[in-house]
Design an enzyme around this catalytic site. Structure first.
Site, PDB file in Angstrom:
ATOM      1  N   ARG A  57      -1.135  -8.766  13.192  1.00  0.00           N
ATOM      2  CA  ARG A  57      -1.715  -7.784  12.263  1.00  0.00           C
ATOM      3  C   ARG A  57      -2.450  -8.504  11.134  1.00  0.00           C
ATOM      4  O   ARG A  57      -3.503  -8.066  10.683  1.00  0.00           O
ATOM      5  CB  ARG A  57      -0.611  -6.886  11.693  1.00  0.00           C
ATOM      6  CG  ARG A  57      -0.288  -5.699  12.597  1.00  0.00           C
ATOM      7  CD  ARG A  57       1.121  -5.184  12.410  1.00  0.00           C
ATOM      8  NE  ARG A  57       1.376  -4.606  11.108  1.00  0.00           N
ATOM      9  CZ  ARG A  57       2.599  -4.447  10.585  1.00  0.00           C
ATOM     10  NH1 ARG A  57       3.667  -4.818  11.263  1.00  0.00           N
ATOM     11  NH2 ARG A  57       2.750  -3.911   9.408  1.00  0.00           N
ATOM     12  N   ARG A 114     -10.353   0.513   7.739  1.00  0.00           N
ATOM     13  CA  ARG A 114      -9.941  -0.849   8.087  1.00  0.00           C
ATOM     14  C   ARG A 114     -11.155  -1.718   8.389  1.00  0.00           C
ATOM     15  O   ARG A 114     -11.014  -2.919   8.563  1.00  0.00           O
ATOM     16  CB  ARG A 114      -9.048  -0.838   9.332  1.00  0.00           C
ATOM     17  CG  ARG A 114      -7.641  -0.312   9.107  1.00  0.00           C
ATOM     18  CD  ARG A 114      -6.752  -1.407   8.635  1.00  0.00           C
ATOM     19  NE  ARG A 114      -5.445  -1.541   9.252  1.00  0.00           N
ATOM     20  CZ  ARG A 114      -4.378  -0.789   9.005  1.00  0.00           C
ATOM     21  NH1 ARG A 114      -4.452   0.269   8.276  1.00  0.00           N
ATOM     22  NH2 ARG A 114      -3.214  -1.083   9.529  1.00  0.00           N
ATOM     23  N   ARG A 164      11.422  -5.254   5.434  1.00  0.00           N
ATOM     24  CA  ARG A 164      11.116  -3.883   5.005  1.00  0.00           C
ATOM     25  C   ARG A 164      11.966  -2.869   5.764  1.00  0.00           C
ATOM     26  O   ARG A 164      12.153  -2.978   6.970  1.00  0.00           O
ATOM     27  CB  ARG A 164       9.628  -3.614   5.249  1.00  0.00           C
ATOM     28  CG  ARG A 164       9.227  -2.169   5.058  1.00  0.00           C
ATOM     29  CD  ARG A 164       7.766  -2.031   4.811  1.00  0.00           C
ATOM     30  NE  ARG A 164       6.930  -2.320   5.989  1.00  0.00           N
ATOM     31  CZ  ARG A 164       5.608  -2.274   5.973  1.00  0.00           C
ATOM     32  NH1 ARG A 164       4.969  -1.979   4.854  1.00  0.00           N
ATOM     33  NH2 ARG A 164       4.925  -2.538   7.058  1.00  0.00           N
ATOM     34  N   LYS A 223       0.834  -1.216   0.000  1.00  0.00           N
ATOM     35  CA  LYS A 223       0.000   0.000   0.000  1.00  0.00           C
ATOM     36  C   LYS A 223       0.866   1.263   0.000  1.00  0.00           C
ATOM     37  O   LYS A 223       0.579   2.217  -0.705  1.00  0.00           O
ATOM     38  CB  LYS A 223      -0.951   0.017   1.214  1.00  0.00           C
ATOM     39  CG  LYS A 223      -1.932  -1.155   1.231  1.00  0.00           C
ATOM     40  CD  LYS A 223      -3.032  -0.945   2.259  1.00  0.00           C
ATOM     41  CE  LYS A 223      -2.558  -0.879   3.698  1.00  0.00           C
ATOM     42  NZ  LYS A 223      -2.047  -2.162   4.240  1.00  0.00           N
ATOM     43  N   ARG A 248      10.456  -0.367  11.079  1.00  0.00           N
ATOM     44  CA  ARG A 248       9.329  -0.081  11.963  1.00  0.00           C
ATOM     45  C   ARG A 248       9.316  -1.054  13.125  1.00  0.00           C
ATOM     46  O   ARG A 248       9.591  -2.231  12.970  1.00  0.00           O
ATOM     47  CB  ARG A 248       8.016  -0.198  11.184  1.00  0.00           C
ATOM     48  CG  ARG A 248       7.549   1.129  10.646  1.00  0.00           C
ATOM     49  CD  ARG A 248       6.375   0.966   9.741  1.00  0.00           C
ATOM     50  NE  ARG A 248       5.306   0.139  10.296  1.00  0.00           N
ATOM     51  CZ  ARG A 248       4.172  -0.112   9.663  1.00  0.00           C
ATOM     52  NH1 ARG A 248       3.966   0.394   8.459  1.00  0.00           N
ATOM     53  NH2 ARG A 248       3.247  -0.864  10.209  1.00  0.00           N
TER      54      ARG A 248
HETATM   55  P1  ADP Z   1       0.323  -1.957   8.005  1.00  0.00           P
HETATM   56  O1  ADP Z   1      -0.796  -1.836   7.059  1.00  0.00           O
HETATM   57  O2  ADP Z   1       1.614  -2.298   7.328  1.00  0.00           O
HETATM   58  O3  ADP Z   1       0.030  -2.794   9.208  1.00  0.00           O
HETATM   59  P2  ADP Z   1      -0.016   0.779   8.982  1.00  0.00           P
HETATM   60  O4  ADP Z   1       1.079   1.777   9.049  1.00  0.00           O
HETATM   61  O5  ADP Z   1      -1.136   1.041   8.047  1.00  0.00           O
HETATM   62  O6  ADP Z   1       0.703  -0.578   8.644  1.00  0.00           O
HETATM   63  O7  ADP Z   1      -0.619   0.551  10.430  1.00  0.00           O
HETATM   64  C1  ADP Z   1       0.183   0.302  11.557  1.00  0.00           C
HETATM   65  C2  ADP Z   1      -0.696   0.211  12.797  1.00  0.00           C
HETATM   66  O8  ADP Z   1      -1.363   1.465  13.021  1.00  0.00           O
HETATM   67  C3  ADP Z   1      -1.807  -0.814  12.724  1.00  0.00           C
HETATM   68  O9  ADP Z   1      -1.367  -2.098  13.109  1.00  0.00           O
HETATM   69  C4  ADP Z   1      -2.833  -0.227  13.714  1.00  0.00           C
HETATM   70  O10 ADP Z   1      -2.458  -0.488  15.053  1.00  0.00           O
HETATM   71  C5  ADP Z   1      -2.689   1.267  13.492  1.00  0.00           C
HETATM   72  N1  ADP Z   1      -3.639   1.757  12.468  1.00  0.00           N
HETATM   73  C6  ADP Z   1      -3.328   2.280  11.244  1.00  0.00           C
HETATM   74  N2  ADP Z   1      -4.438   2.629  10.568  1.00  0.00           N
HETATM   75  C7  ADP Z   1      -5.490   2.304  11.353  1.00  0.00           C
HETATM   76  C8  ADP Z   1      -6.916   2.381  11.205  1.00  0.00           C
HETATM   77  N3  ADP Z   1      -7.478   2.868  10.088  1.00  0.00           N
HETATM   78  N4  ADP Z   1      -7.673   1.936  12.244  1.00  0.00           N
HETATM   79  C9  ADP Z   1      -7.123   1.457  13.360  1.00  0.00           C
HETATM   80  N5  ADP Z   1      -5.804   1.324  13.560  1.00  0.00           N
HETATM   81  C10 ADP Z   1      -4.980   1.739  12.572  1.00  0.00           C
END
Ligand code: ADP
Ligand code: ZN
Length: 221
Positions: free
Chosen positions: A173, A88, A127, A13, A162
């Site tokens: 996740r 999400r 990554r 993404k 990260r």
């Molecule tokens: P990835 O998709 O690689 O897991 P992100 O950077 O999108 O990484 O998200 C990292 C963390 O941030 C998620 O595991 C969650 O805890 C939080 N997070 C990100 N976006 C959301 C969202 N829309 N709703 C709830 N938690 C979120």
């Protein structure tokens, strides 16, 4: 054009967003990046979010939606936004629809990056990300190595990993992703907005596929 990106953690993404941002002059909203920024700045919001993020759990909708509500207005006049990591779940999708509606806009397409779990785990532990927020280039020690170890090719900043890119957190996740994504995909399928792209671990293919999809999408409009 407002694009929602669907796909598991590490499915590409961020790479797709960066590409769209550069080539289509579209703004990039990544809720994960927003949370990481809040954590870095040691804000109250950051402290709350960190508890959930470290466990690989979703930050509660109320916190996430409110954060986005506070920031989305500044993109009102953008050429479009790519939403990376939001929504999400269905609740967030409905909230996004309302926010955009108030701005006289809508989601134009939900680009679904479909990648097998094994590829995701393999990719995510390898990554590395540019620490310079304005650059944000994404590398992979296997598929997209930086020319010089630990240094960004583009801007020369340090590369970082990260905190939640370790196998244990990724496994959780992924579990959370699978629990929520079916319903979300259905939501956008019903609205006939889904465009599914099948991906495997190689990052170069992600870029190729995105270009191909864009060309296809634009010529069919
Ligand atoms: P990835 O998709 O690689 O897991 P992100 O950077 O999108 O990484 O998200 C990292 C963390 O941030 C998620 O595991 C969650 O805890 C939080 N997070 C990100 N976006 C959301 C969202 N829309 N709703 C709830 N938690 C979120
Ligand atoms: Zn960089």
């Amino acid at each position: 054009m407002n694009i929602v990106l669907l796909g598991g953690p590490g499915s590409g993404k961020g790479t797709v967003s960066n590409l769209l941002e550069k080539t289509q002059n579209i703004a990039h909203i990544a809720t994960g990046d927003m949370f990481r920024e809040e954590i870095k700045n040691e804000t109250e919001l950051g402290k709350k979010a960190q508890e959930f993020m470290n466990k690989g759990m979703l930050v509660p909708d109320e916190i996430t939606i409110n954060m986005l509500k506070g920031k989305i207005n500044q993109y009102k006049n953008a050429n479009g936004v790519v939403f990376d990591g939001f929504p999400r779940n269905r609740n967030q999708a409905e909230a996004l629809e309302k926010m955009l509606e108030e701005m006289g806009q809508k989601v134009d397409v939900a680009l679904y990056l479909d990648m097998p779990d094994e590829d995701i785990i393999y990719r995510t532990v390898k990554r590395r990300i540019c620490s310079n927020k304005d650059c944000g280039e994404i590398y992979n020690l296997e598929f997209k190595k930086p020319k010089q170890e630990g240094i960004c090719d583009i801007c020369g900043s340090k590369l970082i990993q990260r905190k939640d890119d370790n196998e244990e957190t990724i496994t959780n996740r992924l579990k959370v992703y699978h629990e929520q994504s079916k319903d979300l995909i259905k939501y956008y399928e019903e609205k006939k907005l889904i465009y599914r792209v099948e991906l495997h671990a190689n990052i170069d293919i992600t870029e190729e596929m995105t270009k191909e999809w864009l060309a296809n999408y634009n010529s069919n409009r």
